[in-house]
Design a protein around this motif. Sequence first.
Motif, PDB file in Angstrom:
ATOM      1  N   GLU C 144       0.831  -1.213   0.000  1.00  0.00           N
ATOM      2  CA  GLU C 144       0.000   0.000   0.000  1.00  0.00           C
ATOM      3  C   GLU C 144       0.863   1.261   0.000  1.00  0.00           C
ATOM      4  N   GLN C 145       2.152   1.111   0.301  1.00  0.00           N
ATOM      5  CA  GLN C 145       3.057   2.262   0.238  1.00  0.00           C
ATOM      6  C   GLN C 145       3.690   2.382  -1.146  1.00  0.00           C
ATOM      7  N   TYR C 146       4.420   1.344  -1.564  1.00  0.00           N
ATOM      8  CA  TYR C 146       5.145   1.515  -2.831  1.00  0.00           C
ATOM      9  C   TYR C 146       4.235   1.442  -4.058  1.00  0.00           C
ATOM     10  N   LEU C 147       3.053   0.817  -3.929  1.00  0.00           N
ATOM     11  CA  LEU C 147       2.180   0.724  -5.094  1.00  0.00           C
ATOM     12  C   LEU C 147       1.304   1.965  -5.276  1.00  0.00           C
ATOM     13  N   ALA C 148       1.584   3.010  -4.486  1.00  0.00           N
ATOM     14  CA  ALA C 148       1.000   4.314  -4.796  1.00  0.00           C
ATOM     15  C   ALA C 148       1.426   4.704  -6.211  1.00  0.00           C
ATOM     16  N   LEU C 149       2.441   4.016  -6.672  1.00  0.00           N
ATOM     17  CA  LEU C 149       2.925   4.180  -8.043  1.00  0.00           C
ATOM     18  C   LEU C 149       1.835   3.897  -9.083  1.00  0.00           C
ATOM     19  N   ILE C 150       0.986   2.897  -8.825  1.00  0.00           N
ATOM     20  CA  ILE C 150       0.058   2.437  -9.868  1.00  0.00           C
ATOM     21  C   ILE C 150      -1.003   3.504 -10.216  1.00  0.00           C
ATOM     22  N   PRO C 151      -1.702   4.062  -9.211  1.00  0.00           N
ATOM     23  CA  PRO C 151      -2.644   5.136  -9.555  1.00  0.00           C
ATOM     24  C   PRO C 151      -1.956   6.283 -10.287  1.00  0.00           C
ATOM     25  N   TRP C 152      -0.746   6.598  -9.872  1.00  0.00           N
ATOM     26  CA  TRP C 152      -0.006   7.671 -10.523  1.00  0.00           C
ATOM     27  C   TRP C 152       0.242   7.341 -11.998  1.00  0.00           C
ATOM     28  N   MET C 153       0.653   6.107 -12.255  1.00  0.00           N
ATOM     29  CA  MET C 153       0.919   5.676 -13.632  1.00  0.00           C
ATOM     30  C   MET C 153      -0.364   5.748 -14.466  1.00  0.00           C
ATOM     31  N   LEU C 154      -1.468   5.271 -13.867  1.00  0.00           N
ATOM     32  CA  LEU C 154      -2.730   5.245 -14.602  1.00  0.00           C
ATOM     33  C   LEU C 154      -3.178   6.661 -14.967  1.00  0.00           C
ATOM     34  N   LYS C 155      -2.856   7.593 -14.088  1.00  0.00           N
ATOM     35  CA  LYS C 155      -3.253   8.975 -14.330  1.00  0.00           C
ATOM     36  C   LYS C 155      -2.320   9.651 -15.332  1.00  0.00           C
ATOM     37  N   ASN C 156      -1.043   9.361 -15.230  1.00  0.00           N
ATOM     38  CA  ASN C 156      -0.061  10.143 -15.983  1.00  0.00           C
ATOM     39  C   ASN C 156       0.533   9.447 -17.204  1.00  0.00           C
ATOM     40  N   VAL C 157       0.463   8.118 -17.257  1.00  0.00           N
ATOM     41  CA  VAL C 157       1.121   7.426 -18.365  1.00  0.00           C
ATOM     42  C   VAL C 157       0.117   6.740 -19.291  1.00  0.00           C
ATOM     43  N   GLY C 158      -0.851   6.039 -18.730  1.00  0.00           N
ATOM     44  CA  GLY C 158      -1.827   5.379 -19.590  1.00  0.00           C
ATOM     45  C   GLY C 158      -2.664   4.382 -18.824  1.00  0.00           C
ATOM     46  N   LYS C 159      -3.719   3.912 -19.448  1.00  0.00           N
ATOM     47  CA  LYS C 159      -4.697   3.094 -18.737  1.00  0.00           C
ATOM     48  C   LYS C 159      -4.503   1.596 -18.951  1.00  0.00           C
ATOM     49  N   LYS C 160      -3.785   1.212 -19.999  1.00  0.00           N
ATOM     50  CA  LYS C 160      -3.684  -0.214 -20.306  1.00  0.00           C
ATOM     51  C   LYS C 160      -2.410  -0.801 -19.682  1.00  0.00           C
ATOM     52  N   VAL C 161      -2.599  -1.838 -18.876  1.00  0.00           N
ATOM     53  CA  VAL C 161      -1.494  -2.364 -18.064  1.00  0.00           C
ATOM     54  C   VAL C 161      -1.238  -3.840 -18.379  1.00  0.00           C
ATOM     55  N   TYR C 162       0.027  -4.202 -18.434  1.00  0.00           N
ATOM     56  CA  TYR C 162       0.425  -5.603 -18.585  1.00  0.00           C
ATOM     57  C   TYR C 162       1.313  -5.943 -17.379  1.00  0.00           C
ATOM     58  N   ILE C 163       0.987  -7.040 -16.674  1.00  0.00           N
ATOM     59  CA  ILE C 163       1.767  -7.410 -15.491  1.00  0.00           C
ATOM     60  C   ILE C 163       2.710  -8.553 -15.835  1.00  0.00           C
ATOM     61  N   ILE C 164       4.003  -8.406 -15.554  1.00  0.00           N
ATOM     62  CA  ILE C 164       4.874  -9.587 -15.539  1.00  0.00           C
ATOM     63  C   ILE C 164       5.550  -9.662 -14.173  1.00  0.00           C
ATOM     64  N   ALA C 165       5.476 -10.832 -13.565  1.00  0.00           N
ATOM     65  CA  ALA C 165       5.996 -10.944 -12.201  1.00  0.00           C
ATOM     66  C   ALA C 165       6.551 -12.334 -11.968  1.00  0.00           C
ATOM     67  N   ALA C 166       7.484 -12.412 -11.040  1.00  0.00           N
ATOM     68  CA  ALA C 166       8.061 -13.695 -10.664  1.00  0.00           C
ATOM     69  C   ALA C 166       6.970 -14.580 -10.066  1.00  0.00           C
ATOM     70  N   ASP C 167       6.985 -15.870 -10.449  1.00  0.00           N
ATOM     71  CA  ASP C 167       5.905 -16.768 -10.050  1.00  0.00           C
ATOM     72  C   ASP C 167       6.158 -17.340  -8.657  1.00  0.00           C
ATOM     73  N   TYR C 168       6.125 -16.470  -7.662  1.00  0.00           N
ATOM     74  CA  TYR C 168       6.166 -16.919  -6.274  1.00  0.00           C
ATOM     75  C   TYR C 168       5.486 -15.850  -5.428  1.00  0.00           C
ATOM     76  N   ASN C 169       5.504 -16.025  -4.143  1.00  0.00           N
ATOM     77  CA  ASN C 169       4.676 -15.196  -3.261  1.00  0.00           C
ATOM     78  C   ASN C 169       4.715 -13.704  -3.595  1.00  0.00           C
ATOM     79  N   PHE C 170       5.924 -13.144  -3.644  1.00  0.00           N
ATOM     80  CA  PHE C 170       6.078 -11.705  -3.844  1.00  0.00           C
ATOM     81  C   PHE C 170       5.392 -11.267  -5.144  1.00  0.00           C
ATOM     82  N   GLY C 171       5.733 -11.940  -6.243  1.00  0.00           N
ATOM     83  CA  GLY C 171       5.187 -11.571  -7.536  1.00  0.00           C
ATOM     84  C   GLY C 171       3.683 -11.775  -7.620  1.00  0.00           C
TER      85      GLY C 171
END
Lengths: 290, 363, 405
Positions: C144-171
């Motif tokens: 909830e702290q570092y992902l304040a990034l996501i609303p910012w990105m959606l507002k300032n960069v664009g609305k369409k998102v693709y997620i790639i993440a490591a396939d374990y707990n964190f990702g």
Amino acid sequence: MTQVELIALAYQFGLAVAFLILSAAGLAVIFGMMGIVNMAHGELIMIGAYGTSIANRHGLPLVLAALCGVLASTATGVLLERTVIRRFYDRPSESLVMTWAIGLFISQAALIVFGPSLPSISSPLGSVAFGGFSLSIYGLLLIAFGLAVPVAIYLLLSTTTFGLHARATMQNVEVARAIGINSGSVYSATFALGAGLAGLAGALYAPTMSAVPNMGGSFIVQAFVTVVTGGGNLVYGTLPAAAGLGLVQTALTAVFGNLVGVLGLLAAVIVSAKLFPNGLAHRLSGKRFS
Amino acid sequence: MRSVLRLLEGDQTIGRGLPFWGLMSLLFAGALAFGVTAGSFAVENCSYFLVWVFMALGLAFMWGLGGTMSFGQTAFFGIGGYCYAILSTNWGVESGLTMAAALLSLAAVALSAAVLGYFVFFGGINGVLVSITTLAVTLGLETFLSQTAGPKWAIGRAELGGFNGISSMPPLTVPWHGDNVEITGRSLYFGLIIFVAITYLALRILANSKVGDAMVAVRESPLRAEALGYDVKAILFVGFVVGSVLAGLSGLLYAGWGQYISPDTMGLSAAALPIIWVAVSGKDLTATMVGTVVLLGLSQALAIYGSQYALVSLALILVVSIMGCPKGVFETLLRRIDSIGGPGDQNSKPVRKSSLDRSEVLL
Amino acid sequence: MKYLRATAVCSALLVGFPLLAAAESPIKIGLLEDQTGILAQGGLPKVHGAELAVAEINAAGGVLGRPLELVVYDAQSDNQRYQEFARRLTQSDKVDVLMGGLTSASRVAVQPIAERTKTLYFYNNEYEGGTCDSNMAITGVVPEQYLALIPWMLKNVGKKVYIIAADYNFGQILGLWVRKLVKENGGTLVGEEYIPLSVSQFGQTISNIQAAKPDFVFTAMVGSNQVAYFQQASAAGLKIPMASPINGTLLYEHKQLPRPVMANMYLGVNYMEELKTDENKGFVERWRAKYPNEPYINQPGEDSYVGVKLYAEAVRAAGSAERTAVIKAIETKDICTESPEGKICFDKSTHHVSHRIHIVKVEADHSVTTVQDLGIVQPSWLGTMGCDLTKKAESKQFTPEEPKH
């Protein structure tokens, strides 16, 4: 599926197969000739990549830097063969543990000497775009190498005197000795060749990966499964094994994603072990090299 | 009974006569005395080393006698550990249910080892392909378990936990006057010492029985063994299952010792370790039992005192010891002891040729 | 390690804290980090961070008149070693507090041992959140702290998102978070992939992204294998902006990889060496004076430094290094510390810490510019899940729910 998607998929398939072949080539040569499973294979790949990266950073163009990487791993191979490995021919299980320990030594020594990572080198040649996709041209070069390496080894084994001696030693070492072939030097040369091919894999993939002491780990599982599934022959074993495993992995990854791709590759290994209990080479070559 | 006890000595194991058994008794007594006198941390730390001995003994049995070099030991270690974690988390500690969880985990390990063993040996897979097949199973299991994070991957109350693994399950307990006594600390240590001793003696008996002889016959030449009427597949199968169950035992004990099990106990580097222990110690049962504890102690000591040179030094020590004693450090040592003190039975030259046949690997 | 212990004590003596303090027995901090093995790159700076904090605190007279003493073991990137050494630290070295661990798996390995031996455990690392444990203090940033990034990105960069993440707990857990945030903020998810840690070839992923044409790619790639994605994506001509909480802060990809591979990467961070705040300037200078050869002061390095400082404040507030007193202090008093981020404080009810979050951008020359300072962000999620350690002592793990389709 459109033509564009088909091309993109074919390219992925080529990359996957090339990765399997190049990872496995050095291991296959040593395994096929001497029956030694070289657990330090991944670290020889790392030396190839480190050599390339360091030489490149000191101003050598990439081609020459890659040559330095290959030389570095070949030299390491010669050194290892002279000092340690040659005492362990005909002792596959001891040599396995020995090479594992050597691998651990090399990667940890690299950590101490060079730190936790080296700056990576950039991928040359840029990209080519078509129909919404764009591909790395360097990837095409990797595919070309993936095909060229087995062909080159095949020619080496089938047209040169070294190849003749090597094949004779592989088939029956006692008879080969009896007719005057110096099996010791054949083994030495083979080990050096295997180490050089490992270094080549490291040099070729250096611009696409980060250079860290344990980078060999990303190659080693694929290398093992390809070699053992194929049996100890590059052309009749490694090549078809890589093609088969690569096809399974690419298809599964494209349809179901990376997790199924990884699991599918491992499952394909097990199925192949069941279908060809003596390795693909044995089946395809009619016992020619095994 | 007598005829069974006679099998404690024989062609397939090193060590005979009074000097050897005297030494082993001394070792056993020493281990017990250590448990009484040493500090509680030292004792628990030694328990940790002993936990792994079962897995190593299992591998020494199937590899040393039968020639099956399995990379699957850590897979069964993991299955044992995970089963115990899942069952004991669900059942809790009441009325000895942890013991039931442990036994059921062993049964699960035996079943999965039997399935894999049946597929491998009755499927005609042999030589180095056995190693690679078991490796593929191990890595597949690790890859699968690593991605099982979140509540959708739960069995009863136990979440599999993905890469983080499962933690905080109860240790082994025994019901005692209406209470549940945890087997941790010293009681765990004494339990382990006795269990290791029983396993060791039982494996010696098995090795020197017809089963062991048959395994060696198969190792030396499957073709000849078959011609002599041995059921080669069944023999390799039995050796594999026995060895794998012992790995599972290590796994559930590990889970009970530290209340923790995770997928990386099965990864490539973990899977290589039992093979290293057995090869460096020597594939004899006594050599493996002693050698595993020594190697674990050594690598821990290096990690504590060796700073960044720990792993490099460990690698160097391994290289030097294999160069010096290709048949294993402790096996070489044991043969020394045996040749000094034994009553010199002329017919008992052990028939062990420790490596795989070259042709087998090339096939 | 004896040597380390000795140097810690010696350096403390050399800087000459008051004689009175020297006479008191030290407060022992048991530190477990990966200094060798595959995680060494992330773990080494954590040892340095803790050493720097201890040296500074001791130079200022220690805590309650007692010096701090670090007892350090190398966990060798091996979870079994975490267990062995957590026991050694708690039972043999009898430390007052356990600290360390890079991966969540190592935290989970240490947790039950800390619990059973009644030793407080500080986990000083960014992680996927969700640990509600009375016996722990978790000082790193949470989603909830570092992902304040996501609303910012959606507002300032664009609305369409693709997620790639490591396939374990964190990702996986970050994937859940991003999915939720994208939905709440009017974005659309055009694809998501979870990739096993062993994968090092990303051709298929790259062409999937090209086919999906997102406005930005959220990356949570972990480990040296997966770092290769960025090189391969760049070589394939993929120039889509990226957003990540980790690719840059842990393995400092923008320092390791050739330019301009990481260009157009937006990061939500509590710390990067390049942050141009006044607090950070002095910190970097002190760190570089003590460790001139540090390749990069990564975020876990700072986390480790801050973790020690927060512990010292908690002990001060408790008036004792005894476990229950320190826990009580965390739950009842305002415990804050000046850090390279600014002033940050413990959240009483969850034992987590507030952090100052910046959104930064990696430029084509791999320099880092701050695009927005979001100020202090509270660790609020566990509270909404019902974790309140001041009311009920417990040890629980929460995971965000799967969004309904």
